[in-house]
Design a protein around this motif. Structure first.
Motif: not given
Length: 402
Positions: A194-195, A277-284
């Motif tokens: 995921a990106e 924060a990046l994990e929040e974004c990658r997970s949708g």
């Protein structure tokens, strides 16, 4: 009438926000103070004295950071600072057209930069030398930009790092559009590939329409973008309290996504919050706004004189919060590094500075046709005609087209 605390921190479940059409004097003052003080909501894992602070919410994001990893973060910051100081000196000696210092902001940039995964994309402004370092871009490549000999000496697709953006806040729109594409192409929510996208800007950029438009589009399309605002307290000569009545991270609530404030002089906290924060974004679950609360220790650029608008007492107070010194003290106090390690890092910094100077003094001038190449993805007849006419014009001078 609600209290100044409720006006300043209208958190969900924490009581009603102020509802008066006009805030009271006390509410305004409380809000202004909150823009230039860290406050209770500041995420901090390493104090200015080098003491580790437990944080149940964010400790898990740096569980893998032991002595070796922390030494690596220290090395990153020292080398990036030395490269920055050399860039400053080279501009003063006429080797660069301008230089944009990052002095004091090393922890915010290294923490965020090291949180990015290889598949993530980063969009800088013009001060992200530390993030560039984390993406594998050498300081020499950045020097070429500020000397005016290259548009961008790195491949953005290869390094996952966009060219520097000079127009204030414009990169936020670019990053939001890129993140929307990541979602449209199904690159969100499928670990481990995921990106996410992270875009960097300063507190001054938050007064630009481009930034707010980026917030709106990111919220509407749930784009996987982390808005990383480095609040270094000064938008050139304007302090943050002249731009916002409330802390900048609280603006995210108005757009419907989370906002958080982190100690931008704490590399460990910056890393942890950026990873979250990046994990929040990658997970949708994105987007997210991070306000890295830091300080610009030098001028806005080498064409700026900060002594005209800020007091030396303020600068001295922030020196006590130096991002590199707190890591060094922590390493020494806890027996995590020997004196030889610090000597070696200093030696590397000296060698890097020497390499940068040699590179800059011997940097070749690009050929005249360079201004027509690598601007558009593909050539076109009009551009080709302009190039040919320009080269023919130069050929009429002694020495030809150089």
């Amino acid at each position: 009438m609600s209290s100044p605390e409720q006006w300043t921190h209208p958190e969900p479940g924490g009581g009603p926000a102020a509802t008066a059409a006009q805030p009271t004097k006390e509410q305004v003052l409380a809000g202004l103070r909150a823009t230039n003080e860290g406050g209770a909501e500041l995420v901090e894992l390493l104090t200015p004295e080098g003491e580790r602070v437990a944080n149940p919410e964010f400790d898990k994001y740096v569980e893998d950071i032991g002595a070796e990893e922390l030494c690596g973060l220290y090395r990153d910051m020292v080398l990036v600072r030395r490269a920055d100081r050399e860039g400053n000196a080279l501009q003063r000696q006429g080797q660069l057209g301008i230089w944009v210092p990052l002095l004091g902001q090393e922890a915010a940039q290294i923490g965020a930069g090291r949180a990015l995964k290889p598949q993530d994309m980063a969009f800088p402004s013009y001060r992200e030398h530390g993030v560039a370092w984390c993406r594998g871009i050498r300081p020499e490549q950045i020097l070429a930009t500020f000397r005016g000999t290259e548009h961008s000496e790195w491949d953005p697709a290869e390094h996952r790092f966009h060219p520097y953006t000079i127009v204030i806040g414009n990169q936020v729109l670019n990053a939001t559009g890129y993140a929307m594409g990541q979602r449209f192409e199904g690159k969100v929510g499928h670990e481990p590939d995921a990106e996410a996208t992270m875009v960097f800007f300063g507190d001054g950029a938050t007064s630009q329409g481009d930034v707010h438009e980026g917030f709106v589009w990111a919220a509407v399309y749930d784009a996987p973008v982390v808005f990383f605002c480095q609040n270094n307290q000064w938008a050139i000569s304007e302090p943050t309290e002249r731009q916002s009545r409330l802390p900048l991270y609280q603006r995210a609530r108005g757009y419907g996504f989370p906002g958080i404030r982190v100690d931008g002089n704490d590399v460990l906290a910056s890393l942890a919050v950026s990873r979250w924060a990046l994990e929040e974004c990658r997970s949708g679950n994105g987007p997210v706004l991070i306000e890295a609360f830091t300080y610009r220790m030098d001028a806005h650029t080498t064409s700026d004189d900060p002594t005209r608008y800020r007091l030396s007492d303020e600068l001295e107070a922030w020196k006590l919060k130096d991002p590199i010194e707190r890591v060094r003290v922590h390493l020494v106090r806890n027996g995590m590094a020997e004196p030889e390690f610090f000597d070696q890092v200093q030696l590397e910094a000296d060698e890097l500075a020497s390499e940068l100077r040699a590179y800059c003094f011997n940097m070749p001038d690009p050929p005249a046709e360079r201004i027509f190449s690598q601007v558009y993805a593909e050539g076109n007849p009009l551009l080709d005609k302009q190039r040919d006419e320009y080269l023919a014009y130069l050929a009429g001078f002694e020495g030809g087209a150089h």
